[in-house]
Structure formats: C-alpha cells, structure tokens
Write a protein that holds these residues in place. Structure first.
Motif, PDB file in Angstrom:
ATOM      1  N   LEU A 187      46.970  39.714  37.259  1.00  0.00           N
ATOM      2  CA  LEU A 187      46.994  40.257  38.614  1.00  0.00           C
ATOM      3  C   LEU A 187      46.618  41.735  38.618  1.00  0.00           C
ATOM      4  O   LEU A 187      45.852  42.196  39.467  1.00  0.00           O
ATOM      5  CB  LEU A 187      48.376  40.077  39.239  1.00  0.00           C
ATOM      6  CG  LEU A 187      48.666  38.728  39.901  1.00  0.00           C
ATOM      7  CD1 LEU A 187      50.024  38.750  40.572  1.00  0.00           C
ATOM      8  CD2 LEU A 187      47.598  38.339  40.900  1.00  0.00           C
ATOM      9  N   ASP A 188      47.143  42.488  37.651  1.00  0.00           N
ATOM     10  CA  ASP A 188      46.845  43.921  37.583  1.00  0.00           C
ATOM     11  C   ASP A 188      45.346  44.178  37.444  1.00  0.00           C
ATOM     12  O   ASP A 188      44.801  45.111  38.029  1.00  0.00           O
ATOM     13  CB  ASP A 188      47.579  44.575  36.405  1.00  0.00           C
ATOM     14  CG  ASP A 188      49.076  44.701  36.654  1.00  0.00           C
ATOM     15  OD1 ASP A 188      49.471  44.666  37.832  1.00  0.00           O
ATOM     16  OD2 ASP A 188      49.832  44.835  35.677  1.00  0.00           O
ATOM     17  N   ASN A 211      49.024  47.145  43.734  1.00  0.00           N
ATOM     18  CA  ASN A 211      48.979  45.985  42.843  1.00  0.00           C
ATOM     19  C   ASN A 211      49.507  44.712  43.498  1.00  0.00           C
ATOM     20  O   ASN A 211      49.761  43.725  42.820  1.00  0.00           O
ATOM     21  CB  ASN A 211      49.763  46.271  41.561  1.00  0.00           C
ATOM     22  CG  ASN A 211      51.258  46.397  41.812  1.00  0.00           C
ATOM     23  OD1 ASN A 211      51.707  46.542  42.949  1.00  0.00           O
ATOM     24  ND2 ASN A 211      52.039  46.350  40.750  1.00  0.00           N
ATOM     25  N   GLN A 212      49.670  44.725  44.825  1.00  0.00           N
ATOM     26  CA  GLN A 212      50.179  43.542  45.522  1.00  0.00           C
ATOM     27  C   GLN A 212      49.156  42.913  46.461  1.00  0.00           C
ATOM     28  O   GLN A 212      49.473  41.939  47.139  1.00  0.00           O
ATOM     29  CB  GLN A 212      51.435  43.915  46.334  1.00  0.00           C
ATOM     30  CG  GLN A 212      52.637  44.285  45.479  1.00  0.00           C
ATOM     31  CD  GLN A 212      53.822  44.682  46.338  1.00  0.00           C
ATOM     32  OE1 GLN A 212      53.999  45.848  46.675  1.00  0.00           O
ATOM     33  NE2 GLN A 212      54.632  43.715  46.710  1.00  0.00           N
ATOM     34  N   ARG A 226      37.535  31.249  30.637  1.00  0.00           N
ATOM     35  CA  ARG A 226      38.163  30.997  31.933  1.00  0.00           C
ATOM     36  C   ARG A 226      38.874  32.251  32.438  1.00  0.00           C
ATOM     37  O   ARG A 226      39.545  32.940  31.687  1.00  0.00           O
ATOM     38  CB  ARG A 226      39.174  29.861  31.782  1.00  0.00           C
ATOM     39  CG  ARG A 226      39.812  29.418  33.096  1.00  0.00           C
ATOM     40  CD  ARG A 226      40.735  28.250  32.837  1.00  0.00           C
ATOM     41  NE  ARG A 226      41.267  27.715  34.076  1.00  0.00           N
ATOM     42  CZ  ARG A 226      42.130  26.706  34.116  1.00  0.00           C
ATOM     43  NH1 ARG A 226      42.511  26.133  33.001  1.00  0.00           N
ATOM     44  NH2 ARG A 226      42.589  26.273  35.264  1.00  0.00           N
ATOM     45  N   MET A 227      38.717  32.518  33.725  1.00  0.00           N
ATOM     46  CA  MET A 227      39.386  33.652  34.358  1.00  0.00           C
ATOM     47  C   MET A 227      40.162  33.162  35.560  1.00  0.00           C
ATOM     48  O   MET A 227      39.965  32.050  36.046  1.00  0.00           O
ATOM     49  CB  MET A 227      38.366  34.712  34.807  1.00  0.00           C
ATOM     50  CG  MET A 227      37.638  35.397  33.671  1.00  0.00           C
ATOM     51  SD  MET A 227      36.439  36.601  34.281  1.00  0.00           S
ATOM     52  CE  MET A 227      37.528  37.799  35.052  1.00  0.00           C
ATOM     53  N   LEU A 228      41.084  34.000  36.014  1.00  0.00           N
ATOM     54  CA  LEU A 228      41.846  33.662  37.204  1.00  0.00           C
ATOM     55  C   LEU A 228      40.891  33.388  38.360  1.00  0.00           C
ATOM     56  O   LEU A 228      40.001  34.154  38.633  1.00  0.00           O
ATOM     57  CB  LEU A 228      42.776  34.822  37.572  1.00  0.00           C
ATOM     58  CG  LEU A 228      43.754  34.575  38.708  1.00  0.00           C
ATOM     59  CD1 LEU A 228      44.672  33.423  38.393  1.00  0.00           C
ATOM     60  CD2 LEU A 228      44.570  35.828  38.983  1.00  0.00           C
ATOM     61  N   ALA A 254      40.638  47.549  40.907  1.00  0.00           N
ATOM     62  CA  ALA A 254      42.094  47.580  40.850  1.00  0.00           C
ATOM     63  C   ALA A 254      42.663  48.986  40.984  1.00  0.00           C
ATOM     64  O   ALA A 254      43.790  49.168  41.434  1.00  0.00           O
ATOM     65  CB  ALA A 254      42.576  46.946  39.543  1.00  0.00           C
ATOM     66  N   GLU A 255      41.878  49.998  40.591  1.00  0.00           N
ATOM     67  CA  GLU A 255      42.402  51.364  40.609  1.00  0.00           C
ATOM     68  C   GLU A 255      41.955  52.165  41.839  1.00  0.00           C
ATOM     69  O   GLU A 255      42.278  53.348  41.959  1.00  0.00           O
ATOM     70  CB  GLU A 255      41.982  52.108  39.339  1.00  0.00           C
ATOM     71  CG  GLU A 255      40.497  52.317  39.176  1.00  0.00           C
ATOM     72  CD  GLU A 255      39.768  51.114  38.575  1.00  0.00           C
ATOM     73  OE1 GLU A 255      38.551  51.217  38.338  1.00  0.00           O
ATOM     74  OE2 GLU A 255      40.441  50.083  38.357  1.00  0.00           O
TER      75      GLU A 255
END
Length: 727
Positions: free
Chosen positions: A330-331, A373-374, A224-226, A351-352
C-alpha cells in the motif's frame, strides 16, 4: 536589428533540465507513439555486455514520419503542430502538445538513430536520421550544426512506424530505476484507455540476467503486483495498467460540474456497502481562484490497522500476503493521480506527492483527517482550454494558477464530508474511541430491584430491617453515581478545553513560523535595500508582500489569543446580572466592518426589562462573537443578494434564549454531529475552535450553546440563566 541566436548547448540544457529523469524521458516517447496512432510501442533496455555498449530501442507501429515531417516537426523544438491538430488521424486526443519529445532522446543517451516508415503516395517512404548530441556542445550556435535526413522509397506497402536506437546511455539503469520505470509505465494510462484504444506498452528487460546483473529483468516485468488479480491472460513484456479500483475499505466517486457543484456517493465496504449520496452546492470563488472545468473523481480510502489491511487483502484473493508486506504494498502504490484523456500527469499519484496537502491537515486532527498513505484514486480533468489547468513545459505537474487552486479546494471540501462519514462509522463500531459509559443504566441498576424482590420473599419479621438497609444503600449508591457523573462531565469539559488550546498552539506556531521566516528575510536584506542590483530589485519587489504577510499573521495570532480569554483560569468573581442585548450590541459593533463589507443586514432583538440574565460578560461575548464570525464567513460564500443575520430572543422560567440565524448555506446533516468538535472545520483556513470555545464559555456561566437542526435557516441558540434564578 539584433536577433536572438540560440546557443547550441541549449539542446543539452533543455534535455537535462526540462526532462526530469530517464523515466520521464521514456514516457514522453511512449506518448509520441500513442499520438502516432500506434497499437503497440516496444521499449527494450539492454545493459552493457563486455565491450558492447548499453542501448535503448523504442519502436512503434504508428503511421510514422516522412522526411518532411522530420524536417518540419521533429527537428523544430516546441512546434505547434499538435496544438493545432489536437487529434490524431484515428481520433485520439494528442498528448505531446508541448513539442519536447525529441529532447527525451538527448536525456537518455548521447547518440540517437531514427528510422521511420510512412505511407506516402501509395508507397512507403523510409527516412533515417542520426544525431550526436555532443555536437551541440562542440559547436557554439544551433545554426552551425548540419543535420542530414536520408530518405528512400519502397514501392511495396509494408509496416509503418518509428524506431529509435539510443546509445551511450547517461544512466546505468539499476534495478531500482527499472522498478520505478515499470511503476511509472503501469500508471501512465488507465485500464479504460487500453480497453478502448487497444494501445499496449511492451517493456523488454530480458537482457538483464541474475548472474550478470544481480536480478532477472524479465521477472521484474512479469512479476505479480497489487491490482493483478487475474494472471490467466498475462503476456510477457506487457505493461498492464495499474488499478486499485475494486480494492478498498471506503470509496468516494462522483462528478464536479463546471460550476463546482458535486453529485456523488460514498461507499463503505466495512459496513453494508450501500452507496450514500453526497450532494454539494457550488461554492463561490475565493480570491485568486478561477474555473477548473468539470471533472470526475474516484478515490479509494483505506484503514491502516494491520488487521483491517490483512482482511482486505484476503477478500481480494491476496491471502498469502503478510501484514508487513501488505503495508509495504500500500505504501508503494498509494496516491491520488490527475489524469487527462486517460493519461496521468506526473507526479500526481506518486506515493510521496502530497499535492492535496493531506499531511499538513492531518497534524491538526489525526483521528478524523485522512493521511497521504490512506488514499488511492484518479481525478479526470478536461483539456487546457476547457479547464484552465495548464501542464508545465517540463511535463512535471500543473501550473499552480487559480484553476489549480480551485480544483484542490473542491476536492478537499468533498473529502471533509467523507472524513466525517468515515469517522462516524468508526466511532459507532468502536474503532476510533471507546464507547462512553451510560450513567442512566447505572442509576437504574442502583435501585437494586432484584434484591428488593428477594426481600419480599423473606419471613415478615425480617422484612422491615432489610428494606430500611436496602433504601439506605441504594440512596448512597445513587449519590455516588451522580458525583461520578459530575466528575466525568468536568473531565470532558477540561479535555475539550485542552483540545482547543492544542489547536490554538498549532495554529499559533504556524503564524509565528511565517512571521519569523519573513522578518528574517527582511532583516537579512535590509542593508541591501537600496542596492542597484538584481538582488536589490528582487528584494524591493517582494518587500511589500513580506510585510503584508507578517501583518496578517500577527493579526491571526492576536485573534487566536483573544479567543482564549473566556477560558482563562484566572479568578473572575461572581457572574453579574445584565441586559444581554447590550452585550450583543457590543459584539455587533465589533463586526461592523465585516458586516458592511459583506453587505449583510442584521436585525437585533428587543427584550423587555424582565429579561436580564446572570452571566459572565466575557463568556457571552465569546459565544456571540464566534457564532457571528461563522455566520459572516458563510454568508460571504453565498451568492444570494439578501444576506441577513437575525438575532431574536425568547424566555421561560428556566432560560433566556438568544437565537442567531443566518440565511447562508445550510449545515449538511453529515456535518451536524461534529459542529462543536474542537479542530473540526470546513473553512479553508479555519482553526475549528470557534464553536467549541462558544460552548465551553457558556458552560462556565452555567448556560449552553446548541445548534437548532429544526430551524428554517442556520440557527444557533445561546441559553442563559434569568436574573431570578441567581448564579
């Protein structure tokens, strides 16, 4: 006549360098399956087992390729077939228009076997092809390599599609690589694409075993993932498109028209969750910008305080996730992606990848600006012909042309509005800063009304003495409160000046960095300026650009330092009495070139002899110059032909008021409370200190600067003490 004759090793060069990594290579093969109208593409990665080599299979159930297709398309690099067709037989917008899919197999392994089944003339044509990519290293030229395509007919109709088997892999496929692959595949397409087209991606990692490889491959895919809030219909091996669509604190959604105008809304789930409309007019094109077509935007925004994240996860059914894991999730999954026809353009959304340059802007104003990161979200753009947004041949991002520059600026413009809405809410509920004390309430309490009532209930012989003592104590308390209030105002002014100086230092370092870097380049290469070589040619070609950049940065630096002059802590003596119109005229003359270049008319006030003011000239000039500079800038973004700045004046016993108005874009009500906040700006390259300096400068002359929200046009007022009031 000479002709180009490509070397055979160009295939390896393109395969290894044009395709950035194994994940990108597999994504290209998945896109090819989608273009072939497949309903399912199945990827299996099998690790080495004893003497058995590792291999990858990619199988789809699309319409397949016949021998003619393999010879005419698959074996012709950079074919224009998909560019010309644009859509598949079933109406899908074609994704693999660059013609680099076959190089993906070269990136993945040294040998590939292709099996294809296609319906031809009522039967099924079965075609086979085997390639050893090392042959392209052993031979000198491409035309020296023979490729055999075998084909046979089956009279009975059956399944169609393409199967690739790639062996002698170039990558070991570690757990980290496989996790990256899963993440890439989950973000490849939007949930909407899967729903509308029925296209599924299956990833079989079941041959990776805990005992042999140190991890369970099947669990990596099914875990399971977000974003997976419902596992009731989970299927083994199925890659489910990733989405944080319903998980957010705040959300921006809307549509940009091809002109650049925006209509959308801002939703605050930490408040009432009711959408607030945001409407923006189309900005004029900046230098080097070009049209980017219409596009939609949907961005989720997150507060990163630990309690806020935990509360968000609990509300979305992930209450078992701890604070550290919540931040980590989240990151790892944050990012704003760019999608075309429902498929992500790499690397936007990683993400980067800070393609919106959020972190650079956040350094200037961390309490207001959002960080990388928001944010999580999707930008959906049109095809290349309509948008001008061109994918690079490497399939790694878009060309940074004028269309891309405008796309990024339009998004940043609307994000500036959203940042203000978020900041306003956080300040009201005490999340950003402590509420300021109310001196008025303290002054009321200093009247000691309850004690006065109690005194009236005392025997008459005690009342007079107690009344006198109470009056004295109340007066002393009120005096102390006034002194504290004045001290608080002084501290606030010093704090504001400090923020202005901090902003100047930040921008100053940026300009100095450019000067240092480019001057070093010129200095290091000066000895080879006239050298007849490739380096010399390149050095001469960029010499003018570097010199111009140094000059421009030096000019910005000079302007920043001059802006600080009115706030300098040197002794200036007493303010002088003067005609403000003469000072304003000087400021207008200083901006003469800018006014002429922008075709802006300017009307000056006519004040009488009684309207002299007591002020520091440098303070008044600072206020007028900064307000004029803003007016000229925003008139430059307006498309109206009758651009005008009107300077008028009025007076009363207390103030002489100078009003500077312009008929450019109006100030958004969202922006209004932040106009004088140091560091706040809507300009692309603004520092956000102009109006703050104007206000602080006039405070030093016991005047003030205010924005008039009731005026028909954008208007700022400068208030000064008239001559008879003294300093």
């Amino acid at each position: 006549m000479a002709k180009l004759r490509p070397r055979a090793r160009i295939i390896r060069t393109i395969g290894d360098q044009l395709i950035s990594g194994p994940e990108a290579a597999l994504i290209e093969l998945v896109k090819n399956a989608y273009d072939a109208d497949a309903s399912t593409v199945r990827i299996a990665i099998v690790p080495r087992k004893g003497d058995e080599p590792a291999f990858i299979t990619v199988t789809d159930d699309g319409h397949g390729m016949g021998a003619a297709d393999i010879l005419g398309n698959w074996l012709e690099p950079a074919t224009g077939d998909k560019v010309e067709r644009k859509v598949s037989p079933l109406g899908r917008r074609l994704l693999g228009a660059k013609g680099v899919g076959r190089f993906a197999t070269a990136r993945l392994g040294k040998q590939v076997a292709l099996l294809s089944r296609k319906v031809v003339d009522g039967g099924v044509e079965v075609s086979r092809l085997e390639l050893d990519w090392d042959d392209f290293e052993r031979h000198e030229y491409l035309d020296q390599i023979d490729v055999e395509v075998k084909s046979e007919r089956e009279n009975s109709t059956g399944s169609t599609g393409v199967s690739l088997r790639i062996v002698d892999l170039r990558d070991s496929w570690t757990r980290k690589q496989l996790e990256n692959l899963i993440k890439e595949l989950r973000r490849l397409s939007s949930p909407k694409v899967r729903q509308e087209s029925g296209f599924r991606i299956l990833l079989d990692l079941s041959e990776f075993k805990e005992g042999e490889n140190g991890f369970d491959g099947a669990h990596l895919v099914s875990g399971r993932m977000l974003g997976d809030l419902d596992e009731s219909n989970a299927e083994p091996y199925v890659i489910r498109p990733f989405s944080l669509g319903g998980i957010y604190h705040y959300r921006l959604e809307g549509v940009f028209e091809s002109s650049g105008a925006f209509v959308g809304r801002f939703v605050n789930k930490r408040a009432d969750g009711i959408g607030q409309e945001i409407i923006m007019e189309a900005p004029v094109y900046l230098q080097d910008e070009a049209g980017c077509g219409a596009f939609s935007i949907a961005i989720n925004i997150y507060d990163r305080e630990g309690d806020a994240i935990l509360d968000l996860f609990k509300k979305t059914g992930l209450s078992a996730v701890g604070r550290v894991d919540a931040r980590k999730i989240l990151d790892e999954n944050i990012g704003v992606g760019i999608y075309r026809d429902g498929f992500r353009i790499r690397p936007y959304g990683d993400a980067e990848t800070d393609w919106l340059e959020l972190e650079r802007k956040r350094v200037q104003n961390p309490s207001q600006k959002l960080g990388l990161n928001q944010l999580w979200g999707n930008i959906s753009i049109l095809d290349e012909a309509e948008s001008g947004l061109i994918e690079r041949s490497s399939r790694e991002g878009l060309e940074h042309n004028g269309s891309f520059l405008r796309l990024r600026r339009l998004i940043n413009d609307v994000m500036s509005r959203v940042e203000l809405l978020r900041l306003d809410f956080r300040e009201k509920v005490g999340l950003s800063r402590k509420s300021e004390g109310d001196a008025g309430v303290a002054r009321e309490k200093a009247g000691l009304q309850s004690m006065a009532k109690a005194i009236e209930r005392l025997p008459p012989q005690y009342r007079d003495g107690m009344r006198k003592a109470l009056r004295q104590e109340s007066a002393a308390l009120k005096t102390s409160i006034v002194e504290l209030e004045n001290f608080q105002l002084k501290l606030a002014a010093q704090s504001s000046i400090g923020l202005v100086v901090s902003q100047v230092l930040h921008d100053g370092r940026r300009f100095l960095g450019d000067i240092n870097t480019r001057s070093k380049t010129l200095s290091d290469g000066s000895a080879r300026l006239m050298e007849q070589s490739a380096y010399g040619d390149h050095f001469r070609s960029v010499f003018g650009k570097n010199a111009d950049s140094i000059k421009e940065s030096a000019s910005h630096l000079t302007k920043l330092f001059r802006a600080l002059d009115p706030l300098a802590s040197r002794k200036r003596g007493r303010p002088k009495t003067m005609d403000p119109v003469e000072v304003i005229r000087k400021c207008v003359e200083l901006n003469g070139d800018s006014l002429r270049d922008g075709a802006i008319k300017l009307a000056l006030p006519q004040l009488g002899a009684t309207s002299r003011v007591t002020v520091y000239e440098a303070d008044l000039m600072a206020a007028v110059l900064n307000i004029l500079d803003n007016a000229i800038h925003w008139l430059g973004t307006s498309e109206r032909a009758d651009k005008e700045i009107v300077i008028s004046a009025s007076e009363s016993k207390r103030w002489v008021r100078v009003i500077i108005s312009n008929n450019g874009p109006l100030v958004d009500s969202i922006v209004e409370p932040n106009l004088f906040r140091p560091g706040f700006t809507l300009k692309t390259e603004g520092s956000g200190i102009g109006l703050a300096i104007a206000r602080e400068a006039m405070k030093a002359s016991k005047g003030k600067v205010e924005y008039d929200s009731t005026a028909q046009f954008t208007s700022f007022s400068i208030y000064m003490k008239p001559e008879q009031s003294g300093g």
